[in-house]
Design a protein around this motif. Structure first.
Motif, PDB file in Angstrom:
ATOM      1  N   PHE A 251      64.111  17.816  68.264  1.00 53.16           N
ATOM      2  CA  PHE A 251      64.736  17.297  69.480  1.00 53.16           C
ATOM      3  C   PHE A 251      66.068  17.979  69.803  1.00 53.16           C
ATOM      4  O   PHE A 251      66.531  17.909  70.925  1.00 53.16           O
ATOM      5  CB  PHE A 251      64.977  15.791  69.351  1.00 53.16           C
ATOM      6  CG  PHE A 251      63.707  14.991  69.310  1.00 53.16           C
ATOM      7  CD1 PHE A 251      62.854  14.962  70.407  1.00 53.16           C
ATOM      8  CD2 PHE A 251      63.355  14.276  68.171  1.00 53.16           C
ATOM      9  CE1 PHE A 251      61.681  14.234  70.372  1.00 53.16           C
ATOM     10  CE2 PHE A 251      62.188  13.542  68.137  1.00 53.16           C
ATOM     11  CZ  PHE A 251      61.338  13.519  69.230  1.00 53.16           C
TER      12      PHE A 251
ATOM     13  N   ALA B 265      70.409  16.845  71.909  1.00 55.43           N
ATOM     14  CA  ALA B 265      69.203  16.060  72.156  1.00 55.43           C
ATOM     15  C   ALA B 265      69.533  14.978  73.158  1.00 55.43           C
ATOM     16  O   ALA B 265      70.695  14.646  73.356  1.00 55.43           O
ATOM     17  CB  ALA B 265      68.707  15.433  70.860  1.00 55.43           C
TER      18      ALA B 265
ATOM     19  N   THR C 290      68.125  11.022  74.671  1.00 51.24           N
ATOM     20  CA  THR C 290      67.251   9.859  74.511  1.00 51.24           C
ATOM     21  C   THR C 290      67.257   9.069  75.818  1.00 51.24           C
ATOM     22  O   THR C 290      68.063   9.312  76.706  1.00 51.24           O
ATOM     23  CB  THR C 290      67.785   8.943  73.391  1.00 51.24           C
ATOM     24  OG1 THR C 290      69.116   8.538  73.710  1.00 51.24           O
ATOM     25  CG2 THR C 290      67.799   9.656  72.053  1.00 51.24           C
TER      26      THR C 290
ATOM     27  N   PHE D 171      63.933   9.366  71.619  1.00 52.15           N
ATOM     28  CA  PHE D 171      64.193  10.720  72.082  1.00 52.15           C
ATOM     29  C   PHE D 171      63.219  11.101  73.193  1.00 52.15           C
ATOM     30  O   PHE D 171      62.070  10.651  73.203  1.00 52.15           O
ATOM     31  CB  PHE D 171      64.068  11.712  70.924  1.00 52.15           C
ATOM     32  CG  PHE D 171      65.206  11.614  69.951  1.00 52.15           C
ATOM     33  CD1 PHE D 171      66.356  12.375  70.128  1.00 52.15           C
ATOM     34  CD2 PHE D 171      65.153  10.739  68.874  1.00 52.15           C
ATOM     35  CE1 PHE D 171      67.426  12.276  69.242  1.00 52.15           C
ATOM     36  CE2 PHE D 171      66.213  10.637  67.980  1.00 52.15           C
ATOM     37  CZ  PHE D 171      67.354  11.408  68.164  1.00 52.15           C
TER      38      PHE D 171
ATOM     39  N   VAL E 298      73.992  13.598  70.964  1.00 51.47           N
ATOM     40  CA  VAL E 298      72.871  12.945  71.622  1.00 51.47           C
ATOM     41  C   VAL E 298      73.401  12.164  72.810  1.00 51.47           C
ATOM     42  O   VAL E 298      74.211  11.252  72.647  1.00 51.47           O
ATOM     43  CB  VAL E 298      72.156  11.958  70.672  1.00 51.47           C
ATOM     44  CG1 VAL E 298      70.983  11.313  71.398  1.00 51.47           C
ATOM     45  CG2 VAL E 298      71.677  12.664  69.416  1.00 51.47           C
TER      46      VAL E 298
END
Lengths: 229, 229
Positions: free
Chosen positions: A7, B11, B13, B48, B91
């Motif tokens: 990811f 990444a 989400t 994710f 993230v």
DNA sequence: ACATTTAGTGTATTTACTACACCCTGCCCC
DNA sequence: GGGGCAGGGTGTAGTAAATACACTAAATGT
């Protein structure tokens, strides 16, 4: 923790729709791109977010690198993440808009912007990437927000006339407003300070100048007052 | 194209605030986390985004894996990207809220959710990550949106009483509404179909049942009608 | 049958919105 | 220096929307 390496291969950018008001017209600032993809196209200012940088900070940075302006009104609008929106890989972009006083604006030479220029919104044609969609979302957000928060003043110089203010609202909302009703309503809120000064050097009766009282608004707002136009 | 490799290490989400209405109360669905970090904490459902998956699709997937529900109302709210918000790296998360009919909801066994449970919003205490902030943003968005779009019906069964509808609005807006004025206003819009049926098995005068006419709304909306409550 | 519980209904008052037209003031130009 | 030009500035009456408010109706349970 499960293996999440797959990811961590994406990037994200911020794109900033910078609104200004000049000459009775609502405008946005576009840059002539200095990099591929879309080299030499006019597009929204934006750049990748650095690994140790918060999103709002990135949006502010883009604006400051381009214009030298700090502490401007900035609002996150929406995130665009279509799989194929960027040729370099998976890149999602967080769209912001900001409101600047064009009189304060001073173009900065910048690596990401060879050239920047204000465009009246109706004259903006197709933009690269999904920037047209981003512009539309930001403009719509501004239209709604400007009716319930006193953010229009961010686009005007500190001293302004009621007619300027009315024209500002008219170009954001894309409607005509009645002069008497507009003045009645805005003055009834008691958020404008009459400076007892008038315009100079205009070829007609000079208009009174007003100032927005931000402190008073904050105070009233915390007591439940709602700006509404 | 400049070398951008340094940026492709992040990444993202989606997190989903799933609202439901039951027992006169507005609720949200939380899951007991089955993974680190924050193992065993109650948190917002989220996961994710896959490399070849659009953002809205990811939000829908999270909801469907958890509940089996498709085609529910889903709206993107805001993106949260504080540098240190996730221990596994950079993230950012795109927050969505969705509106489901609790009566349709059927818990799915799922790898990401050991256990899911509906919580009345006032009873939700501190959540992991920045989920408390996300919840607040989504709840605020819902409060505003529900007044200008007929989305409240997404939370009710297809047949409902006016009192149920009023209680729904009262718990979203966190105010009391006047019964007569509420009914007058909502019926004046002509968007409710009187089914000429009544409740059964209640220990008091049974109420009439109504249905929301979505097609009629779409039609009126396209002609400039604005839902407003 | 009566007590309990929620359903269902109308009006008067106040407040906000809309529509609308004329005189004022300063500058420019002849 | 007088007249025209270009916005600036002001009030009221009519209409529509928001609010406040209290009693009767219908079903169930005891």
């Amino acid at each position: 923790m499960a293996n999440l390496d797959g990811f961590f291969k994406s990037a994200f950018t911020v794109d900033n729709v910078i609104f200004g008001f000049d000459d009775g017209d609502l405008k946005i600032l576009l840059i002539k791109r200095g990099e591929e993809p879309f080299l030499d196209y006019w597009g929204l200012p934006g750049y990748f977010v650095y690994p140790d940088e918060n999103l709002d900070a990135a949006a502010n940075r883009v604006l400051e690198e381009l214009s030298g302006l700090k502490d401007v009104y900035l609002e996150q609008v929406k995130t665009f993440g279509a799989v194929d929106r960027h040729p370099a890989g998976r890149v999602i972009t967080v769209a912001y808009y900001s409101l600047v006083k064009i009189s304060d604006y001073k173009l900065n030479a910048s690596s990401i912007a060879q050239k920047a220029k204000w465009f009246s919104i109706p004259k903006v044609s197709e933009l690269p990437f999904d920037h047209s969609e981003i512009l539309e979302a930001c403009f719509n957000r501004l239209k709604r927000r400007v009716r319930t928060r006193p953010i229009g003043f961010e686009l005007l110089p500190p001293k302004f006339t009621l007619t300027e203010l009315q024209h500002l609202y008219e170009s954001i909302l894309e409607t005509k407003l009645d002069k008497r009703n507009f003045r009645k309503k805005i003055l009834a809120m008691n958020l404008l300070v009459d400076l007892n000064e008038t315009q100079e050097g205009v070829a007609h009766r000079p208009a009174r100048l007003y100032q927005f009282d931000g402190e008073k608004y904050e105070d009233l707002f915390s007591k439940g007052f709602n700006f509404e136009l």
